[in-house]
Design an enzyme around this catalytic site. Sequence first.
Site, PDB file in Angstrom:
ATOM      1  N   GLU A  25       9.179  -4.710  10.370  1.00 28.06           N
ATOM      2  CA  GLU A  25       9.628  -3.387   9.909  1.00 28.06           C
ATOM      3  C   GLU A  25      10.107  -2.515  11.071  1.00 28.06           C
ATOM      4  OE1 GLU A  25       7.024  -1.337   7.201  1.00 28.06           O
ATOM      5  OE2 GLU A  25       8.233   0.494   7.263  1.00 28.06           O
ATOM      6  N   GLU A  59      -1.294  -5.838   8.210  1.00 25.64           N
ATOM      7  CA  GLU A  59      -0.582  -5.289   9.363  1.00 25.64           C
ATOM      8  C   GLU A  59      -1.269  -5.810  10.627  1.00 25.64           C
ATOM      9  OE1 GLU A  59       0.194  -1.085   9.076  1.00 25.64           O
ATOM     10  OE2 GLU A  59       0.948  -1.285   7.032  1.00 25.64           O
ATOM     11  N   LYS A 102      -1.261  -9.329   2.396  1.00 22.56           N
ATOM     12  CA  LYS A 102      -0.477  -8.964   3.578  1.00 22.56           C
ATOM     13  C   LYS A 102      -1.340  -8.102   4.478  1.00 22.56           C
ATOM     14  CE  LYS A 102       3.133  -5.938   3.571  1.00 22.56           C
ATOM     15  NZ  LYS A 102       2.589  -4.858   4.440  1.00 22.56           N
ATOM     16  N   ASP A 144      -1.168  -6.036  -0.486  1.00 24.10           N
ATOM     17  CA  ASP A 144      -1.523  -5.468   0.821  1.00 24.10           C
ATOM     18  C   ASP A 144      -3.026  -5.274   0.954  1.00 24.10           C
ATOM     19  OD1 ASP A 144       0.352  -4.995   2.808  1.00 24.10           O
ATOM     20  OD2 ASP A 144       1.145  -3.200   1.843  1.00 24.10           O
ATOM     21  N   ASP A 181       0.845  -1.207   0.000  1.00 29.68           N
ATOM     22  CA  ASP A 181       0.000   0.000   0.000  1.00 29.68           C
ATOM     23  C   ASP A 181       0.878   1.254   0.000  1.00 29.68           C
ATOM     24  OD1 ASP A 181       0.890  -0.223   2.591  1.00 29.68           O
ATOM     25  OD2 ASP A 181      -1.095  -0.096   3.526  1.00 29.68           O
ATOM     26  N   SER A 182       2.198   1.069   0.066  1.00 29.39           N
ATOM     27  CA  SER A 182       3.125   2.189  -0.158  1.00 29.39           C
ATOM     28  C   SER A 182       2.896   2.786  -1.539  1.00 29.39           C
ATOM     29  CB  SER A 182       4.583   1.713  -0.021  1.00 29.39           C
ATOM     30  OG  SER A 182       4.813   0.572  -0.812  1.00 29.39           O
TER      31      SER A 182
END
Length: 287
Positions: free
Chosen positions: A189, A122, A120, A90, A51-52
């Site tokens: 991270e 978080e 993915k 993401d 999502d970056s």
Amino acid sequence: MSIHGPADVTRVGIRDIRQRKGGAPLVCLTAYTAPMAELLDPFCDILLVGDSVGMVVHGLPSTVGVTLDMMVLHGAAVMRGSRRAMVVVDMPFGSCEGAPETAFSNAVRILQETGAQGVKIECAPAVVGNVRYLVDRGVPVMGHVGLRPQSVLAEGGFRARGREEQERQQVLSEMRGSVEAGVFALVVEGVAESLASEITAQCPVPTIGIGASAACDGQILVTEDMLGLFERSPKFVRRYGDLRGLVASAVERYAIDVRSRRFPGSGETYFASRRRPGSALADIPAG
Ligand code: KIV
């Protein structure tokens, strides 16, 4: 050819990734577009449609504004551009935090509309229940602990995590929660080497570090960071290229050539063919 890319593909799979625990380091990079995916694919085990993309491609201030539609669009493009790396997409902020059924239908949408092999997530403590729900229903999930960029508003910024004992314990507990929920790999991270080392030693699935030292089972970077597209990049990024300089110098030369009428030249120009009038053949370039 399927809508998700070449049909005859044998991609790196979940079992291949799991088997790399403690073995040869996993090579992972982010990808958001088909041409970049094509360039990265031969060298990477995993292409992450992070999502970056919101910050790198769309100019957003953080990943919070990234939508499910954006992830689906970029995920499908990366699948079309790649043929052997595993592609993981993401789940954006808000797509996994609500009811488990909603998280499941969002994950299914990503898998079905992109063809990617996993998502993915978080893994904030409030989300691991939903991760378990998804894994139990056949959704391959890669976890993400430590610095979790989607929490930027709640955290008041991006900063390395787990430097003090209480936070160190929190990150270790995020790791345990993710593992119990059934993740097949774990992005770690922004943590100190000692914590990355402890996580990797305790975690039965491969850890993939970003700003988390060499003490992980693999590494991931944002591709545009390591190619040197941005003026500044975080301390943990090694620049393997100078895309910024390359683009600036190429565009400067182009502008000079256009302004001085040196571009286009005759080799880049179409000329009328010498065929009879009415011929169906198109004009052809000189040379
Ligand atoms: O969004 C992203 O690109 C990521 C990686 C940098 C791990 O989460």
